[in-house]
Every structure is written in structure tokens, then in C-alpha cells.
Scaffold this motif. Sequence first.
Motif, PDB file in Angstrom:
ATOM      1  N   TYR A 490     -52.145  -0.506  27.143  1.00 45.09           N
ATOM      2  CA  TYR A 490     -51.970   0.358  25.975  1.00 45.09           C
ATOM      3  C   TYR A 490     -50.770   1.284  26.131  1.00 45.09           C
ATOM      4  CZ  TYR A 490     -56.197  -1.075  23.514  1.00 45.09           C
ATOM      5  OH  TYR A 490     -57.136  -1.786  22.800  1.00 45.09           O
ATOM      6  N   ALA A 491     -50.595   1.870  27.303  1.00 41.73           N
ATOM      7  CA  ALA A 491     -49.456   2.772  27.506  1.00 41.73           C
ATOM      8  C   ALA A 491     -48.143   2.034  27.313  1.00 41.73           C
ATOM      9  CB  ALA A 491     -49.522   3.397  28.894  1.00 41.73           C
ATOM     10  N   SER A 492     -48.042   0.834  27.883  1.00 41.71           N
ATOM     11  CA  SER A 492     -46.798   0.064  27.781  1.00 41.71           C
ATOM     12  C   SER A 492     -46.495  -0.308  26.341  1.00 41.71           C
ATOM     13  CB  SER A 492     -46.892  -1.198  28.648  1.00 41.71           C
ATOM     14  OG  SER A 492     -47.083  -0.869  30.011  1.00 41.71           O
ATOM     15  N   LYS A 493     -47.515  -0.779  25.622  1.00 40.55           N
ATOM     16  CA  LYS A 493     -47.287  -1.228  24.242  1.00 40.55           C
ATOM     17  C   LYS A 493     -47.027  -0.066  23.298  1.00 40.55           C
ATOM     18  CE  LYS A 493     -49.653  -5.661  24.673  1.00 40.55           C
ATOM     19  NZ  LYS A 493     -50.763  -6.544  24.215  1.00 40.55           N
ATOM     20  N   ILE A 494     -47.625   1.088  23.577  1.00 43.26           N
ATOM     21  CA  ILE A 494     -47.322   2.273  22.764  1.00 43.26           C
ATOM     22  C   ILE A 494     -45.880   2.715  23.004  1.00 43.26           C
ATOM     23  CG2 ILE A 494     -47.815   4.730  22.491  1.00 43.26           C
ATOM     24  CD1 ILE A 494     -50.798   4.021  22.953  1.00 43.26           C
ATOM     25  N   ILE A 495     -45.452   2.725  24.261  1.00 43.21           N
ATOM     26  CA  ILE A 495     -44.092   3.181  24.572  1.00 43.21           C
ATOM     27  C   ILE A 495     -43.038   2.310  23.895  1.00 43.21           C
ATOM     28  CG2 ILE A 495     -42.389   3.369  26.441  1.00 43.21           C
ATOM     29  CD1 ILE A 495     -44.675   4.399  28.232  1.00 43.21           C
ATOM     30  N   ILE A 496     -43.213   0.999  23.920  1.00 51.79           N
ATOM     31  CA  ILE A 496     -42.185   0.109  23.345  1.00 51.79           C
ATOM     32  C   ILE A 496     -42.352  -0.082  21.847  1.00 51.79           C
ATOM     33  CG2 ILE A 496     -41.905  -1.100  25.529  1.00 51.79           C
ATOM     34  CD1 ILE A 496     -43.457  -3.452  24.358  1.00 51.79           C
ATOM     35  N   GLY A 497     -43.377   0.553  21.256  1.00 56.32           N
ATOM     36  CA  GLY A 497     -43.543   0.500  19.812  1.00 56.32           C
ATOM     37  C   GLY A 497     -44.358  -0.669  19.294  1.00 56.32           C
ATOM     38  N   GLU A 498     -44.908  -1.469  20.184  1.00 55.42           N
ATOM     39  CA  GLU A 498     -45.732  -2.592  19.753  1.00 55.42           C
ATOM     40  C   GLU A 498     -47.065  -2.108  19.192  1.00 55.42           C
ATOM     41  OE1 GLU A 498     -47.769  -6.643  21.633  1.00 55.42           O
ATOM     42  OE2 GLU A 498     -45.955  -5.795  22.570  1.00 55.42           O
TER      43      GLU A 498
END
Length: 532
Positions: A490-498
Motif C-alpha cells: 500500500y505504501a509503495s502504490k500510494i507513493i507512485i500514485g497507483e
Amino acid sequence: MKWKKSISMLCMGALLITSLSGCGSKADNKNETSNEKENTESSVTGEQNSGDVTDIEVWGTNTGYLPVEKGSQLYNFYKDLTGVGVIQPYVEWNGGTTYQEQLNLRIAAGEMPDIFTPVGGMEAGLIESGALLDLTDLLPKYAPNLWNLIPAKVWDVMRANDPSGQGRIYTIPNVINYGRNGGMIRQDWLDALNLKMPETQEEYVNVLRAFKNDDPNGNGIHDEIPTGGRAEARWMEHLFGMYGVATWEGYPQWDIYDGKLTYSAVTPNMRDALEWIASLYKEGLIDSESLLNDKAAWDGKINSNLVGSWTHLPQEAYISAETIEKTTGVKPNIVTLPALSAPGYEGYYTAMNISGISYVVANTDDEEKIQAVMKYLNAWADKSLWNDYYTGVEGMHSKLIDGKLKKLPDDKKSQQNLVMVPYNMIADLDFMTQMLEGEKTPEREWAVSQSIRDMQDNQKYVKSIAGDGIPSSVYGDYSDIQNRTLYIEYASKIIIGEYPIEKFDEFVEKWYASGGEEVTKKARAWYDSVTK
């Protein structure tokens, strides 16, 4: 031994977890008492007098240096100092990921190293399976230097962390009495653009924009990376810390939020931090490869004079500075970035007094091996030898200048890995400062002085947390939570805007439903036990 079959099964499971998620990471003591002197003397006599020593295999961090083989220069150096033969094969560290994979293979094969640094919380399962040596009675008797060096309250935490509930000691902790990690920024880039040190989050963002657009490295190319970090949203404490998010090397930690011990990854602080970091990513102010970078890739960008601000160990600023000069010819000025605060929050850098486990010892019935391990640990903690451990082998790690050994710059092609580095594992600010002062030569003073300054400046911005020393056993069978599987996704996908920021609330619900509620109960029970 009975534990070998069960530990083999345990490690096969750990290998699967690792493949899916990975994991995380000097001076003479002139006030030595007569008892300490006797302990020191006992650590270098005995087997050495007979010309015969017992070899032990020690695994730990190696970021690319040569292995320590029997009969090599460093082997003989340690043998002469400690009376023990120290062997360490080359095992790639790679942020701990490759090390963990290789260690799991050795353990599963029934070939556990004699002493090793555990990673990923593996020590809890190893203790429960009987694979680790009970050190409770051995350390006071055979390694008094180590027993007396670590405060009694820390040993009490190690007892409380025994997953069997018997209050036994199986782990030797990392003990750091100062704030080791912090944010860094290129002062020479600020100077080149006539910018002042940022004092607010807004000013910091404006600095990042200038780093991106105004060619602070002066090469005429828009190749600068304002800031960034590493895979799994790690090593970005200078960003998360603005929101009071407790993290250590990128791992969310346990601290007091709304009056209760809580995992920082599921707090409103984390939500706001991720939303802001995502805005930086969208604007191109964070390295677009941050969530792909391993240690080598990220360090390579920093050391190529491309990165303006990052999280690291201020005491190691001189290593980056010298590498940048060697690589590009530029002498950087790397300074501590003050811990900035987002609106409505109090920013800080997380300090961990108990920052993990230095060593565990393989269980064995071999009395000779046990005595060799105890001799090693007693000598390892003998502060009168720390300067020798630090300077290493003359001609390889250091050279004689004006009658004193001075450390040589790092050279991984010619230097064997320094195995005995107690000053990094039981760390003291004054001692680290003294050691760095000892590295100064006319050629290196410009870089080493940066580390001394930055390390001391960083102490103004650090904060201790309530979850310091929490055992991996609180995670029990919830390996996905321990390995941060949901958080990383979740953190990764939130950061990249996914994912939009609203998906964070879904993450929190899933985290608690998939074991987080039980883990939180155990964590709070542990906290109550060590604070009552």
C-alpha cells in the motif's frame, strides 16, 4: 541434535518468506580496573600459549570487502589479539536480503555459523526450536567484559524478549547511546544556488525544486535527484520523520500514539506522510526509481554527485564525501538536515537504544567450541582492544603516520572485512568521535571533519521511542505483518500514485483484521511488562 530437523523446516518456510518480501543493516580505555585487566589477559592466553587455537565461523555485515580465511592476515591479526581463530566467508549483504537467503540455506542444511547476526526476526523461531545457545549463565562467568559493558536494564529487556517465557538470555543486543541515523543535505549545493538551510517543510520543498531545476552540481545537465530512498519505502526518515512517524532504516516502529503503544504504519501520521510523499513523487522531486533502488543502486547515485538530500548515518558522511571526490573530482560538503516538522506535527529522527541484535550463538554440546565463542565475546567487548579492532591490519586497513596508525580510505578490492566491530554494535558518541578524530590526516581532514560535525549536530533532532527493544516474538505466526507485506504494497502504490490516499484506510482495516489486532495486544503487553 533434535532441533536440526525442526529448524530445517522452519528455515524452508523462512526462505519462502524471504523470496516474497526480503528484509532489512576505538580507543584505549585508560581507566581500566584491575579486574578488567585480568579479564583481558584471560582472553588472550590459554590456547594461544600452546600455539593452538579453536576456529569459529562468524557471520555479519559485509558490504563488498574480502572474506577472512584461515591463515590470512586478518585471521592472524585476530588470533594474536584474542586467542581465537576468526573465519568469515564472503556473504553478500545487499541490505540484508541476500545475507538472509544464504543464512537460511546454511541453517536449513544444519551448518549454522558459530556466531551470527540474525535478521528479519529469525531469532525467535531459532530460540523456540532449541537452535541457539542459552547464554544466561555463560556470559557472566566466561565473558564478563561483555556482561558488564551492557547495562543491566538492557539485559532485562533481553530476558523479557525470550519467546519461551522463561526469561533466559539468547541474544546479544546492539546498544547505541546516541542518535545514529538522520537526514543529510548537500550544503555545497545550497551554497551554489544561494539558498539557506530550510527550516520548514515548505522551504524544504522549494529547495528540492531548486535542486531539480537549477543544476547545483554544475555539470550543465539536468541529472540531479533532489531526494529519494530505497525499495520498500526505506531510508526516507527525513521525509516520514516530519510527521512524527517512528521508523528505523525505513522499518515502521512502535511508539506512543494517542496515549497507546501503536505500530506507526497504521497511524494518521503515516497517512499524512504518504500523501505528502506522493505529491513529491508526482512533481518529480523524489527519485523515480526510489522503490526499485537496492543499497548499491542508491549509494551509487549519492556517490556519483547526483543526490541532494537523503537519510543515512551522519558518522559515515566522510565515506560518501571521499567517494564523491574520487568518482567526480568534487569535494562535497555534506551536512545534517535539521528534523523539519510538517504543519500540525513535531518532526524528529528516530533513535533506538536497542537497535537490533548483534549476535546469537549456535547451540552445541562441543565444550571447546563454547569456550572459544566465550573467549571471542569477552575479547570483542574489551574496550582496551577496540582501537586495535578499528585500525585493523597495518598496511591493509591503516598506515603508520607520525607514530600513530591512521585508517586508510575504504578499498573493497584489497581490504578484508573487519569482523570485530564492537564500536558499531555497542556504540558510544564520545568513542565514535574519538575514533573519527584518529582518522584525520592532512589529506582526509576535510571529509572526516564533516562526519564529526554531522554526528554531533544530529543529536539535536533525535527522539527515543517507546517500542525500543520490542521482540520479534510479538508477531507470532503473523509473518506477513512482521515482513510488512501489506504495508509495503500500500505504501509503495500510494507513493507512485497507483492508489489514492483513501486506500490507506483499507490498508489499516486489513492490517488489523489479518493479525494486527493480536500483534498489538502482544506488543502492549510487552510494553507494560518492561515499564511496570
